[in-house]
Design an enzyme around this catalytic site. Structure first.
Site, PDB file in Angstrom:
ATOM      1  N   ASP A   1       0.852  -1.194   0.000  1.00 30.66           N
ATOM      2  CA  ASP A   1       0.000   0.000   0.000  1.00 30.66           C
ATOM      3  C   ASP A   1       0.889   1.246   0.000  1.00 30.66           C
ATOM      4  OD1 ASP A   1      -2.216   1.568   0.141  1.00 30.66           O
ATOM      5  OD2 ASP A   1      -2.832   0.949   2.144  1.00 30.66           O
ATOM      6  N   ASP A   2       0.892   1.980  -1.099  1.00 28.49           N
ATOM      7  CA  ASP A   2       1.755   3.168  -1.230  1.00 28.49           C
ATOM      8  C   ASP A   2       3.242   2.805  -1.256  1.00 28.49           C
ATOM      9  OD1 ASP A   2      -0.434   4.799  -1.269  1.00 28.49           O
ATOM     10  OD2 ASP A   2       0.065   5.918   0.543  1.00 28.49           O
TER      11      ASP A   2
ATOM     12  N   CYS B   1      -4.796   5.081  -4.434  1.00 30.90           N
ATOM     13  CA  CYS B   1      -5.244   3.885  -3.725  1.00 30.90           C
ATOM     14  C   CYS B   1      -6.336   3.065  -4.428  1.00 30.90           C
ATOM     15  CB  CYS B   1      -5.717   4.381  -2.379  1.00 30.90           C
ATOM     16  SG  CYS B   1      -6.111   3.150  -1.200  1.00 30.90           S
TER      17      CYS B   1
ATOM     18  N   ASP C   1       0.716  -0.547  -4.846  1.00 28.19           N
ATOM     19  CA  ASP C   1      -0.253   0.525  -5.053  1.00 28.19           C
ATOM     20  C   ASP C   1       0.599   1.789  -5.090  1.00 28.19           C
ATOM     21  OD1 ASP C   1      -1.847   2.679  -4.652  1.00 28.19           O
ATOM     22  OD2 ASP C   1      -2.734   1.962  -2.804  1.00 28.19           O
TER      23      ASP C   1
END
Ligand SMILES: *[C@@H]1O[C@H](CO)[C@@H](O)[C@H](O)[C@H]1NC(C)=O
Ligand SMILES: *[C@@H]1O[C@H](CO)[C@@H](O)[C@H](O)[C@H]1NC(C)=O
Ligand SMILES: *[C@@H]1O[C@H](CO)[C@@H](O)[C@H](O)[C@H]1NC(C)=O
Length: 325
Positions: A31-32, A70, A275
Site C-alpha cells: 500500500d503506497d 489507492c 499501489d
C-alpha cells in the site's frame, strides 16, 4: 469485452486454468509502496525477502496505472480496466464515495465463477461488494486494518487458516494486501508517521512476534530527486523504510512458514504489486514517483532474473498485461 478478457486471460494463464492441472495464485500488494526495495536498486534499504522473490520473478520496469492512487489502482489491478471503464475514479468509502460500476466483472468474480476459491487478507478499499466478492475475507471492512494489514504474525495465521480450510485439489486465488508502508500519522499518530512503531515491543506499542524491527539513520536514506532533501523528509523516509522492512519480513512468514495441506506443492504463481502513490506526493505521475506499478510475477523459471521491458499498462492500452515476454 476483449480488453478485460486479455487482461484476465494472462492472469488465468498464470493460475494455470488453461492447463490440465489447476494451479493456485498468491498476489501480494503493498500500500503506497515506492521503489524502496533492493530489487529496484535502492542500496540503502535492506529487503532480503522481497529481493529473493524478485530473483525468481520477472521484474517489470514499465508497468503503469492511469491513476496513481489507492482505490483506482487497486480497481485497475482487479478488473484489468482503466478508471473511466471501471468507474473507480477516486477513493472508495467515506466522503469520496467512489465505486466501480455495477456491471464490471472483476478478477475475484470471474475466478469464483470458474470454481476457484478466493480469499482476501488485508486492505480491500474497493467496492461495491457485488463486484469484488471474496469467499474468505479479513479486511478493514470487518476488522482492524492494523491487525490484518500490518501485523505479520496475525496475517500469517490468517493465511494458515485459509490454507487449512482449502479443499484438496481445488485451486485458489489469495490476495494479501499489506497496509504497509502507508502513512498512519493522520489516524494513529501514537504509532509514528508510518505506524513504524506498531508492534515493535516498546512500551505501549505491543509486539509482533514475527517482526525484528530494522531502524535507519535519516542520514543514510536515499532521497528521490522529486522530494526536497530536508531533515523532515529524511525522517519520513527512515520511518517508511522500517515499515517496508516489516512487509519484507511478512513476505517470509507468509510463504516459508506455512505448513501446506497434504497434496499441495509450493509452486504458486507469485505476484508482488505496489499501489503506487509515493508518500506525501499524492497522485503524481513522475516516472520515479507515482504511476509505476513495478510488478513482479513469474511461475516459470524461464524468465527469472530478467527485467521486463514490456510496456504493461494495467487497464490501459487495450488492457494489455503481457506477463510473458
Ligand atoms: C538495477 O541496476 C542494474 C545495473 O545498472 C540494472 O541492470 C537493472 O536493470 C536495474 N534494475 C531495475 C529494476 O531497474
Ligand atoms: C470477517 O468476515 C469473515 C467472513 O468472510 C468472518 O469469517 C470473520 O469472522 C469476520 N471477522 C470479523 C472480525 O468479524
Ligand atoms: C499480532 O498478532 C498476534 C497474533 O494474533 C498477537 O499475539 C499480537 O499481540 C499482535 N500484535 C499487536 C501489536 O497487535
Amino acid at each position: 469485452m476483449p480488453s478485460l478478457w486479455s487482461a484476465c486471460c494472462a492472469l488465468l494463464l498464470s493460475l494455470g486454468l488453461c492447463r490440465a492441472r489447476p494451479r493456485s495464485a498468491l498476489l501480494i500488494l503493498a500500500d503506497d509502496g515506492g521503489f524502496e526495495i533492493g530489487a529496484y536498486n535502492n542500496s540503502a534499504i535492506v529487503t532480503p525477502h522481497l529481493d529473493a522473490l524478485a530473483r525468481r520473478s520477472l521484474v517489470f520496469r514499465n508497468a503503469f496505472t492511469s491513476v496513481s492512487s489507492c482505490s483506482p489502482s487497486r480497481a485497475s489491478l482487479l478488473t484489468g480496466l482503466p478508471q473511466h471503464q471501471n468507474g473507480m475514479y477516486g477513493l472508495h468509502q467515506d466522503l469520496h464515495h467512489f465505486s466501480s460500476f455495477d456491471k464490471v466483472r472483476s478478477l475475484p468474480l470471474l475466478l469464483r465463477q470458474a470454481g476457484v476459491r478466493t480469499g482476501i487478507i488485508g486492505k480491500k478499499h474497493v467496492g461495491p461488494e457485488a463486484v469484488f466478492p471474496f469467499d474468505f475475507a479479513y479486511t478493514e471492512e470487518n476488522g482492524s486494518v492494523l491487525q490484518v494489514g500490518r501485523n505479520i504474525t496475525r496475517m500469517k495465521l490468517l493465511v494458515r487458516k485459509f490454507l487449512q480450510t482449502q479443499d484438496e485439489g481445488r485451486p485458489f486465488f489469495l490476495y494479501v494486501a499489506f497496509h504497509d508502508p502507508h502513512r498512519c500519522g493522520h489516524s494513529q499518530p501514537q504509532y509514528g508517521a508510518f505506524c513504524e512503531k506498531f508492534g515493535n515491543g516498546e512500551s505501549g506499542m505491543g509486539r509482533i512476534p514475527d517482526w525484528t524491527p530494522q531502524t535507519y539513520d535519516p542520514q543514510d536514506v536515499l532521497v528521490p530527486y522529486f522530494v526536497p532533501d530536508t531533515p523532515a523528509a529524511r525522517a519520513d523516509l527512515a520511518a517508511q523504510y522500517t515499515t517496508i522492512g516489516r512487509m519484507d519480513q511478512g513476505g517470509r512468514v507468509l510463504g516459508a512458514q506455512q505448513p501446506l495441506p497434504r497434496g499441495w506443492r509450493r509452486d504458486l504463481g507469485l505476484g508482488l504489486c505496489r499501489d503506487p502513490a509515493a508518500p506525501g506526493l499524492g497522485p503524481l505521475c513522475a516516472p520515479e514517483a507515482g504511476c509505476r506499478l513495478g510488478t513482479c510475477s513469474q511461475p516459470q523459471e524461464l524468465a527469472w532474473g530478467s527485467p521486463g521491458e514490456a510496456y504493461a499498462e494495467l487497464g490501459g492500452g487495450g488492457g494489455q498485461f503481457p506477463l510473458w515476454p
